[in-house]
Motif scaffolding. Structure first.
Motif, PDB file in Angstrom:
ATOM      1  N   LEU A 103       0.867  -1.179   0.000  1.00 59.17           N
ATOM      2  CA  LEU A 103       0.000   0.000   0.000  1.00 59.17           C
ATOM      3  C   LEU A 103       0.901   1.225   0.000  1.00 59.17           C
ATOM      4  N   HIS A 104       0.865   1.977  -1.077  1.00 62.78           N
ATOM      5  CA  HIS A 104       1.686   3.187  -1.138  1.00 62.78           C
ATOM      6  C   HIS A 104       0.893   4.355  -0.573  1.00 62.78           C
ATOM      7  N   VAL A 105       1.490   5.049   0.410  1.00 57.47           N
ATOM      8  CA  VAL A 105       0.889   6.241   1.005  1.00 57.47           C
ATOM      9  C   VAL A 105       1.849   7.396   0.770  1.00 57.47           C
ATOM     10  N   GLY A 106       1.395   8.373  -0.021  1.00 56.50           N
ATOM     11  CA  GLY A 106       2.292   9.468  -0.374  1.00 56.50           C
ATOM     12  C   GLY A 106       1.550  10.764  -0.562  1.00 56.50           C
ATOM     13  N   GLY A 107       2.113  11.613  -1.422  1.00 57.77           N
ATOM     14  CA  GLY A 107       1.532  12.934  -1.620  1.00 57.77           C
ATOM     15  C   GLY A 107       2.115  13.931  -0.647  1.00 57.77           C
ATOM     16  N   ASP A 140       3.179  -5.614   7.086  1.00 55.62           N
ATOM     17  CA  ASP A 140       3.320  -4.389   7.878  1.00 55.62           C
ATOM     18  C   ASP A 140       1.963  -3.963   8.466  1.00 55.62           C
ATOM     19  N   LEU A 141       0.952  -4.028   7.655  1.00 53.92           N
ATOM     20  CA  LEU A 141      -0.373  -3.623   8.112  1.00 53.92           C
ATOM     21  C   LEU A 141      -0.875  -4.551   9.224  1.00 53.92           C
ATOM     22  N   LEU A 142      -0.609  -5.846   9.069  1.00 58.06           N
ATOM     23  CA  LEU A 142      -1.036  -6.797  10.101  1.00 58.06           C
ATOM     24  C   LEU A 142      -0.270  -6.589  11.403  1.00 58.06           C
ATOM     25  N   ALA A 143       0.930  -6.041  11.303  1.00 56.43           N
ATOM     26  CA  ALA A 143       1.765  -5.849  12.497  1.00 56.43           C
ATOM     27  C   ALA A 143       1.368  -4.614  13.302  1.00 56.43           C
ATOM     28  N   ILE A 144       0.677  -3.667  12.661  1.00 51.92           N
ATOM     29  CA  ILE A 144       0.214  -2.473  13.376  1.00 51.92           C
ATOM     30  C   ILE A 144      -0.951  -2.860  14.278  1.00 51.92           C
ATOM     31  N   ASP A 145      -1.082  -2.167  15.395  1.00 50.38           N
ATOM     32  CA  ASP A 145      -2.154  -2.482  16.346  1.00 50.38           C
ATOM     33  C   ASP A 145      -3.485  -2.643  15.616  1.00 50.38           C
ATOM     34  N   LYS A 146      -4.114  -3.775  15.866  1.00 47.42           N
ATOM     35  CA  LYS A 146      -5.389  -4.076  15.205  1.00 47.42           C
ATOM     36  C   LYS A 146      -6.540  -3.445  15.990  1.00 47.42           C
ATOM     37  N   HIS A 147      -7.469  -2.884  15.255  1.00 46.13           N
ATOM     38  CA  HIS A 147      -8.677  -2.311  15.865  1.00 46.13           C
ATOM     39  C   HIS A 147      -9.891  -2.996  15.258  1.00 46.13           C
ATOM     40  N   GLU A 148     -10.886  -3.279  16.088  1.00 44.87           N
ATOM     41  CA  GLU A 148     -12.112  -3.909  15.609  1.00 44.87           C
ATOM     42  C   GLU A 148     -13.315  -3.046  15.975  1.00 44.87           C
ATOM     43  N   GLN A 149     -14.294  -3.014  15.080  1.00 47.16           N
ATOM     44  CA  GLN A 149     -15.514  -2.267  15.331  1.00 47.16           C
ATOM     45  C   GLN A 149     -16.664  -2.929  14.578  1.00 47.16           C
ATOM     46  N   ILE A 150     -17.836  -2.878  15.178  1.00 48.13           N
ATOM     47  CA  ILE A 150     -19.029  -3.429  14.534  1.00 48.13           C
ATOM     48  C   ILE A 150     -19.911  -2.237  14.172  1.00 48.13           C
ATOM     49  N   THR A 151     -19.981  -1.966  12.891  1.00 45.90           N
ATOM     50  CA  THR A 151     -20.665  -0.755  12.429  1.00 45.90           C
ATOM     51  C   THR A 151     -21.586  -1.085  11.259  1.00 45.90           C
ATOM     52  N   GLN A 152     -22.414  -0.098  10.905  1.00 49.24           N
ATOM     53  CA  GLN A 152     -23.375  -0.315   9.829  1.00 49.24           C
ATOM     54  C   GLN A 152     -22.915   0.355   8.546  1.00 49.24           C
ATOM     55  N   HIS A 153     -23.103  -0.360   7.456  1.00 44.24           N
ATOM     56  CA  HIS A 153     -22.780   0.134   6.127  1.00 44.24           C
ATOM     57  C   HIS A 153     -24.070   0.603   5.465  1.00 44.24           C
ATOM     58  N   TYR A 154     -24.050   1.808   4.919  1.00 42.56           N
ATOM     59  CA  TYR A 154     -25.226   2.390   4.255  1.00 42.56           C
ATOM     60  C   TYR A 154     -24.908   2.594   2.786  1.00 42.56           C
ATOM     61  N   CYS A 155     -25.526   1.802   1.917  1.00 48.90           N
ATOM     62  CA  CYS A 155     -25.308   1.989   0.489  1.00 48.90           C
ATOM     63  C   CYS A 155     -26.190   3.115  -0.033  1.00 48.90           C
ATOM     64  N   ARG A 189      -8.619  11.219  10.750  1.00 44.28           N
ATOM     65  CA  ARG A 189      -8.048  11.256  12.093  1.00 44.28           C
ATOM     66  C   ARG A 189      -8.987  10.667  13.138  1.00 44.28           C
ATOM     67  N   HIS A 190     -10.228  10.422  12.760  1.00 45.21           N
ATOM     68  CA  HIS A 190     -11.193   9.886  13.717  1.00 45.21           C
ATOM     69  C   HIS A 190     -10.842   8.439  14.048  1.00 45.21           C
ATOM     70  N   PRO A 191     -10.984   8.036  15.317  1.00 44.11           N
ATOM     71  CA  PRO A 191     -10.601   6.660  15.705  1.00 44.11           C
ATOM     72  C   PRO A 191     -11.407   5.569  15.022  1.00 44.11           C
ATOM     73  N   MET A 192     -12.557   5.902  14.411  1.00 49.10           N
ATOM     74  CA  MET A 192     -13.341   4.873  13.728  1.00 49.10           C
ATOM     75  C   MET A 192     -13.069   4.831  12.230  1.00 49.10           C
ATOM     76  N   ALA A 193     -12.172   5.677  11.734  1.00 48.80           N
ATOM     77  CA  ALA A 193     -11.758   5.587  10.329  1.00 48.80           C
ATOM     78  C   ALA A 193     -10.750   4.451  10.220  1.00 48.80           C
ATOM     79  N   LEU A 194     -11.059   3.470   9.398  1.00 52.53           N
ATOM     80  CA  LEU A 194     -10.338   2.193   9.446  1.00 52.53           C
ATOM     81  C   LEU A 194      -9.954   1.725   8.046  1.00 52.53           C
ATOM     82  N   LEU A 195      -8.726   1.192   7.947  1.00 53.90           N
ATOM     83  CA  LEU A 195      -8.343   0.394   6.786  1.00 53.90           C
ATOM     84  C   LEU A 195      -8.588  -1.059   7.164  1.00 53.90           C
ATOM     85  N   ALA A 196      -9.678  -1.599   6.694  1.00 52.28           N
ATOM     86  CA  ALA A 196     -10.100  -2.933   7.134  1.00 52.28           C
ATOM     87  C   ALA A 196      -9.508  -4.016   6.242  1.00 52.28           C
TER      88      ALA A 196
END
Length: 538
Positions: free
Chosen positions: A379-383, A395-410, A467-474
């Motif tokens: 995953l390239h993060v730049g700009g 690398d992503l798996l090694a970063i602290d994992k966060h879990e949340q149960i949320t609703q998806h709205y299409c 920056r919000h704690p619920m913004a997640l790369l799942a």
């Protein structure tokens, strides 16, 4: 359509029963005692004031476009549920056939029945714009005229109570109920009560107007807001009696009531003294001038022209419709985006089925990465960052994992609750250190958009949201690695936005100061090609 013959049959039976009832002495005595018009406390001038008549005219135009655009939105997911997960086979009303049972397995990504497959088309003279997969344009029509309708309604409410006209449509005695029953029998028997609407409405009219103005109109507004992911994420409305699918269902029933009310209202205007009724609403006088009929016919001709121009004009100038919509309600969607998402549900709330959507990746590179278990994925993060970084899957798996149960709205209308596991975007930001000039995070997908030859899918998100704690790369869904259908190896979760902004199959993230130079400059692939808005919290 099966409701139409049932309604006709019911009307015929009702007429027969009502005519028979009027032969009985007790019914004749009942009608004499309750002729139709209930007592009204407080003096009120006969007639309809000018502000009410103009409000009535504006309401006709606004509600016409709201209903047509609303039907177009419904056609994009033509099923209504009561459960929050939109589980196939549980719809209480559907406007198309059942989901093919052999295409419900999301593991079989290339054969799965997506929400896009499920949409239907409408004739151009009914929907706006009447073309399949044009929900972006339909929403601009719907929301823009919603705003005008609400403004008209607020003015109407204020003047209604300031002038005492509320007495016309607010029951002030329990006598309204027997008077309404009496009026119903008189109408159904085709021996109509005296039409005295210029002075006071009869019991049936009173109840119908009261329900429309003070029950169904507010319900339309409330149930519209309850369908917003930002509101649900803030107040935990993903489950229970206020969940999105209940709100959609009630919203549809409000639409049905409005259509029913308009049809019956129009029929009664014609059948109880057309010219006199038109004088009431056009001139505010209790006269029989045919000038009112002429003005009415001219107004209806103009409304008919607007009706038939709406779809072709939208299809010819879609970008203008998008820009007008953003200018009209962009400020309101911006306010909703400021809501703080906090809702986290329990495992028992997880939906048994989660609709897949989107155009799958087709590149050989994606398939090779998938076959290799994502060992070679980066995953390239730049700009506009101080520390551009290439994150491997490990690398992503090694970063602290966060879990949340949320609703998806299409955006299409379906929803689903899932358990997401992954890396907080806030942790990624700490590593790459965006510069102060960075305002947007651009997520690019390994999949193309839905239009062949139009490039890769992407979408832009405010850096404040990242920056919000619920913004997640799942990278996990419901305790297992993401499947291809649901965005493997990585997808975004931004809980205040609609589902199309939750980019799947993420290839890179770029921080920018503006998205004007990216794609067509509207903030995302669907914003560029399907005329969505870049602010989508509702």
């Amino acid at each position: 359509m099966w409701l139409v013959p049932l309604a006709v049959m019911g009307l015929i039976v009702g007429v027969a029963v009502a005519q028979q009832l009027r032969h009985f002495d007790w019914m004749q005595e009942f009608i004499l005692r309750y002729p139709g018009t209930a007592a009204t406390r407080g003096a009120i001038e006969p007639g309809l004031p000018a502000w009410l008549r103009w409000s009535h005219l504006f309401n006709i135009v606004f509600i016409m476009f709201i209903i047509r655009a609303g039907l177009q939105i419904l056609a994009d997911h033509p099923r209504l549920y009561l459960n929050s997960g939109s589980t196939p086979g549980t719809a209480w009303l559907r406007l198309r056939g059942p989901v093919p049972p052999d295409r419900l397995d999301p593991v079989e990504a290339t054969r799965v029945w997506t929400a896009k497959d499920d949409s239907v088309s409408l004739p151009k003279w009914i929907g706006i714009p009447g073309v399949r997969h044009t929900i972006g344009l339909a929403r601009w029509w719907h929301f823009t005229f919603d705003a005008l309708w609400l403004l008209n309604g607020i003015v109407f409410y204020v003047l209604l109570f300031a002038t005492g006209q509320w007495r016309r449509i607010v029951p002030q005695s329990w006598d309204v109920i027997p008077n309404a029953l009496s009026t119903m029998v008189q109408y159904l028997s085709l021996d109509f009560p005296v039409n005295d609407g210029f002075v006071a409405y009869n019991g049936l009219q009173l109840i119908a107007y009261f329900l429309t103005v003070f029950v169904f109109a507010p319900l339309a507004f409330i149930t519209g807001l309850l369908q917003a992911p930002a509101i649900a994420a803030r107040f935990g409305l993903g489950r229970g009696p206020a969940n999105r699918q209940v709100a959609r269902s009630v919203h549809f029933l409000v639409l049905a009531w409005m259509v029913f009310f308009i049809l019956v209202h129009t029929v009664m205007v014609f059948s109880t003294g057309l010219v006199g009724n038109l004088n009431h609403i056009v001139f505010g006088t209790n006269t029989d001038s045919y000038s009112a009929l002429v003005i009415y016919l001219l107004a209806m001709a103009l409304i008919a022209v607007l009706w038939f121009l709406a779809s072709p004009v939208t299809l010819r100038y879609p970008r203008t419709v998008q820009k007008v919509g953003q200018a009209s309600i962009g400020w309101f969607t911006g306010l909703l985006e400021s809501l703080d998402p906090q809702a986290n549900y329990s495992e028992k709330d997880i939906s048994p089925y989660f609709w897949p959507n989107g155009t799958l990746p087709t590149s050989d590179t994606y398939r090779q990465l998938q076959n290799g278990g994502w060992a070679d994925y980066t995953l390239h993060v730049g700009g506009l960052v101080e520390n551009p970084t290439d994150f491997t899957y490990a690398d992503l798996l090694a970063i602290d994992k966060h879990e949340q149960i949320t609703q998806h709205y299409c955006i299409q209308g379906w929803s689903g609750i899932a358990k997401w596991g992954g890396v907080r975007m806030a942790d990624v930001l700490q590593i790459v250190k965006p510069r102060p000039s960075a305002k947007w995070a651009v997520f690019r997908s390994m999949a193309d958009g839905s239009d062949p030859g139009q490039g890769r899918y992407y979408d832009c998100h405010k850096i404040e949201h990242m920056r919000h704690p619920m913004a997640l790369l799942a990278y996990e869904m419901n305790g297992a690695p993401l499947t291809e259908s649901h965005g493997a190896p990585l997808r975004l979760r931004n809980e205040v936005e609609l589902g199309f902004k939750q980019v799947k199959w993420i290839e890179s993230i770029e921080f920018v100061d503006s998205f004007d130079h990216i794609g067509k400059g509207h903030g995302g692939y669907n914003e560029d090609h399907e005329y969505y808005g870049y602010r989508m919290p509702i």
